[in-house]
Design a protein around this motif. Structure first.
Motif, short mmCIF file in Angstrom:
data_model
loop_
_atom_site.label_atom_id
_atom_site.label_comp_id
_atom_site.label_asym_id
_atom_site.label_seq_id
_atom_site.Cartn_x
_atom_site.Cartn_y
_atom_site.Cartn_z
N LEU A 190 0.81 -1.22 0.00
CA LEU A 190 0.00 0.00 0.00
C LEU A 190 0.85 1.27 0.00
N PHE A 191 2.00 1.25 0.66
CA PHE A 191 2.81 2.46 0.79
C PHE A 191 4.05 2.44 -0.11
N ALA A 192 4.12 1.48 -1.03
CA ALA A 192 5.32 1.38 -1.87
C ALA A 192 5.48 2.60 -2.78
N VAL A 193 4.37 3.15 -3.25
CA VAL A 193 4.38 4.27 -4.19
C VAL A 193 3.30 5.26 -3.76
N PRO A 194 3.52 6.56 -3.89
CA PRO A 194 2.45 7.52 -3.60
C PRO A 194 1.26 7.31 -4.52
N ALA A 195 0.10 7.80 -4.09
CA ALA A 195 -1.15 7.60 -4.85
C ALA A 195 -1.27 8.60 -5.99
N PHE A 196 -0.26 8.62 -6.87
CA PHE A 196 -0.33 9.48 -8.05
C PHE A 196 -1.50 9.05 -8.92
N PHE A 197 -2.05 9.99 -9.69
CA PHE A 197 -3.21 9.65 -10.51
C PHE A 197 -3.13 10.36 -11.86
N LYS A 198 -3.89 9.80 -12.79
CA LYS A 198 -4.11 10.41 -14.09
C LYS A 198 -5.47 9.98 -14.59
N GLU A 199 -6.05 10.80 -15.44
CA GLU A 199 -7.37 10.49 -15.98
C GLU A 199 -7.23 9.56 -17.19
N VAL A 200 -8.03 8.48 -17.17
CA VAL A 200 -8.06 7.55 -18.30
C VAL A 200 -8.88 8.21 -19.41
N PRO A 201 -8.31 8.43 -20.58
CA PRO A 201 -9.03 9.15 -21.65
C PRO A 201 -10.29 8.42 -22.10
N GLY A 202 -11.26 9.21 -22.55
CA GLY A 202 -12.53 8.65 -23.01
C GLY A 202 -12.58 8.37 -24.50
N PHE A 203 -11.47 8.62 -25.22
CA PHE A 203 -11.35 8.30 -26.64
C PHE A 203 -12.46 8.95 -27.47
N GLY A 204 -12.79 10.18 -27.13
CA GLY A 204 -13.75 10.96 -27.91
C GLY A 204 -15.20 10.72 -27.58
N VAL A 205 -15.50 9.67 -26.81
CA VAL A 205 -16.89 9.37 -26.46
C VAL A 205 -17.32 10.24 -25.29
N ILE A 206 -16.52 10.23 -24.22
CA ILE A 206 -16.74 11.10 -23.07
C ILE A 206 -15.43 11.79 -22.75
N ASN A 207 -15.50 12.73 -21.83
CA ASN A 207 -14.30 13.49 -21.49
C ASN A 207 -13.19 12.59 -20.98
N TYR A 208 -13.49 11.75 -19.99
CA TYR A 208 -12.54 10.74 -19.50
C TYR A 208 -13.33 9.64 -18.83
N LEU A 209 -12.75 8.43 -18.80
CA LEU A 209 -13.45 7.28 -18.23
C LEU A 209 -13.45 7.34 -16.71
N MET A 210 -12.27 7.45 -16.13
CA MET A 210 -12.14 7.47 -14.68
C MET A 210 -10.75 7.98 -14.33
N THR A 211 -10.55 8.26 -13.08
CA THR A 211 -9.24 8.65 -12.58
C THR A 211 -8.54 7.41 -12.05
N MET A 212 -7.38 7.10 -12.61
CA MET A 212 -6.63 5.93 -12.16
C MET A 212 -5.50 6.37 -11.24
N GLU A 213 -5.47 5.81 -10.05
CA GLU A 213 -4.40 6.10 -9.09
C GLU A 213 -3.81 4.79 -8.60
N TYR A 214 -2.70 4.89 -7.88
CA TYR A 214 -1.99 3.69 -7.47
C TYR A 214 -2.84 2.78 -6.59
N ILE A 215 -3.61 3.35 -5.65
CA ILE A 215 -4.42 2.52 -4.76
C ILE A 215 -5.50 1.79 -5.55
N ARG A 216 -6.11 2.49 -6.53
CA ARG A 216 -7.12 1.81 -7.36
C ARG A 216 -6.47 0.74 -8.23
N LEU A 217 -5.24 0.97 -8.66
CA LEU A 217 -4.53 -0.05 -9.42
C LEU A 217 -4.33 -1.29 -8.56
N LEU A 218 -3.96 -1.11 -7.30
CA LEU A 218 -3.84 -2.25 -6.38
C LEU A 218 -5.18 -2.96 -6.22
#
Length: 522
Positions: free
Chosen positions: A85-113
């Protein structure tokens, strides 16, 4: 050499020291040697990938692949989750929506885990639940109502797309950690494994934090820029010319909060550790990390949590007096040292350092409670504007440094009651169940004391801060651990009752068919 690569070298050195010293006691107590080696290698691999990938999506892709492969070999996925859980800070970026919507979701390290480890575990647990026909726990309903109130109120003021996005966040950030922890932990050895894994991960964090405070160098601060990611934390914050440690948590009070939970779990592990000197060495490391945060809320939370641990265990008064003597002796040595005046100035309610922060929290609480009482049920309309009108602005913003107050203002007292109820109901059930254990010195009883200490320390600490970075995922994991602990004790009690009934029935049958003296037996 770039700063983030120099920081990587220092981090790996400190992590290697903790893993080397912690390997023997961890494998003796709870973690299988092959599991310890795999988790250690995973921690190092995730850290190295983060520091050398130089691209957030490369980091997310490689890390997710590594975690998916490792999760298949892991028998206790909750232990692996808290280990990393503490190996990496919870950095995030928005998953692009590929023109359909603005973005799908925000992906961060904790959600990746969560996606890589807890989603596969959830699928397996659902199959098991259907086979066993297991029902819902009382806290499940409280948590569900809490989440539904949040999403319903958001739908009234937000778009359907964004509300659906936050529904996914609620499932990933709240529902899955709680559910997997409450259902997958069934044996005492599994709980011990989770506690030890959290403590080992926190010890790595503590050693890094002590170094940061001494050297005035935040080791993870340059990683955000190297990954081209977003975060907004990991800023240099000092107090009386001393740097407040953060490590990968991104904020000093969050760092101290992690130490609070680790100290409560470590107090439980005392009943399992054979070497008293080795246990005190680990306690000193975690205590040093707590002090390096220079955060008064976690200091109070740790003290209250350890008092609750003593009071909930056997020989409560005597143990508490012994602990008070030890703490008093340590405090006396600190006060007569050259650091005495500095320590006094840092103490909550006594010291003068950053007293304006304490005054701000008091004014915020008073005003916030008044607003809630005016609109109690489903949140206060425009509460941020009302707080600004009451001149509760610090650092150019309204800082809701109180998790309970923030929930009450945003969602009302019903949501707040459900939130508190998850922990209160679990704590009461755990206390009642552990008191029925036949042996008061039993390890299961000490585990209950550790869980109660965790809940108390968490409650005190989040009363002084908002739920940022890793704070919420830790308290939802611990809520699941507490619910699983109660379920385990109830299964054991039912088994003991069934055994007693079976013995009574067998004894009755044997008395019924014992032949009388002189009778012929065909």
């Amino acid at each position: 050499m770039p700063e983030h690569l120099r920081a990587l070298v220092v981090i790996l050195v400190f992590a290697s020291v903790v893993f080397a010293l912690g390997r023997r006691p961890a494998t003796d107590l709870s973690v299988l040697p092959q599991d310890f080696a795999r988790r250690r290698n995973l921690w190092i691999a995730v850290t190295v990938i983060a520091f050398v990938s130089h691209n957030y999506w490369l980091f997310a892709g490689f890390t997710g692949l590594v975690l998916l492969m490792a999760g298949r070999k892991e028998a206790n996925v909750v232990a692996l989750f808290v280990w990393l859980l503490f190996a990496v800070p919870a950095f995030f970026k928005e998953v692009p929506g590929f023109g359909v919507i603005n973005y799908l979701m925000t992906m961060e390290y904790i959600r990746l885990l969560t996606i890589s480890l807890l989603v596969p575990a959830y699928i397996g647990l659902r199959r098991q639940a259907r086979v066993e026909r297991s029902g819902w726990l009382p806290t499940d309903y409280l948590l569900l109502v809490y989440m539904l109130i949040q999403l319903t109120l958001r739908l009234n003021v937000d778009t359907a797309t964004n509300t659906a996005r936050y529904a996914v966040y609620a499932l990933l950030d709240v529902g899955l950690p709680y559910y997997v922890a409450s259902r997958s932990l069934r044996e005492l050895s599994q709980f011990r494994d989770v506690a030890m894994s959290f403590v080992v991960a926190a010890m790595v964090l503590a050693l890094i934090g002590i170094f940061e405070s001494v050297k005035w160098w935040l080791l993870y601060s340059s990683l955000e820029r190297a990954l081209d990611a977003n975060w907004g934390y990991s800023n240099y914050l000092g107090r009386t010319a001393i740097l407040r440690a953060q490590a990968s948590t991104g904020q000093p009070i969050v760092f101290g909060y992690v130490m609070v939970v680790a100290l409560a779990l470590y107090a439980y592990l005392r009943c399992c550790v054979k070497s008293r000197a080795l246990w005190w060495l680990g306690f000193a490391l975690l205590g040093g990390g707590l002090l390096a945060s220079y955060s008064r809320g976690p200091w109070v939370g740790a003290a209250v949590g350890l008092v609750v641990f003593r009071l909930a265990g056997p020989n409560a008064v005597g143990g508490l007096l012994k602990a008070a003597l030890v703490v008093g002796a340590i405090c006396a040595l600190v006060l007569v040292s050259p650091m005495g005046d500095t320590v006094i100035d840092l103490l909550p309610f006594i010291g003068t350092v950053d007293k304006n922060n304490v005054d701000y929290r008091e004014e915020l609480l008073t005003t916030g409670v008044r607003l809630i009482l005016h609109e109690p049920w489903f949140g206060v309309t425009g509460y941020m504007n009302q707080l600004v009108d009451n001149e509760l602005v610090i650092g150019g913003m309204v800082d809701l440094v109180n998790t309970f107050l923030g929930i009450g203002l945003a969602y009302g007292v019903i949501a707040l009651a459900c939130f508190v109820g998850v922990f209160a109901v679990t704590a009461r059930s755990a206390y009642m169940a552990m008191r029925r254990l036949p042996n008061p010195q039993d390890e299961a009883r000490m585990l209950g004391c550790g869980i109660l200490a965790c809940f108390t320390g968490i409650g005190v600490t989040i009363f002084t801060t908002s739920s940022i970075t890793v704070i919420p995922v830790i308290y939802w994991i611990m809520a699941g651990v507490g619910a699983g602990y109660v379920a385990m004790l109830r299964r054991q009690a039912a088994s003991r009752t069934a055994d007693r009934q079976g013995l009574a029935a067998a004894s009755a049958r044997s008395r019924r068919f014992v032949p009388r003296a002189g009778a012929r037996v065909s």
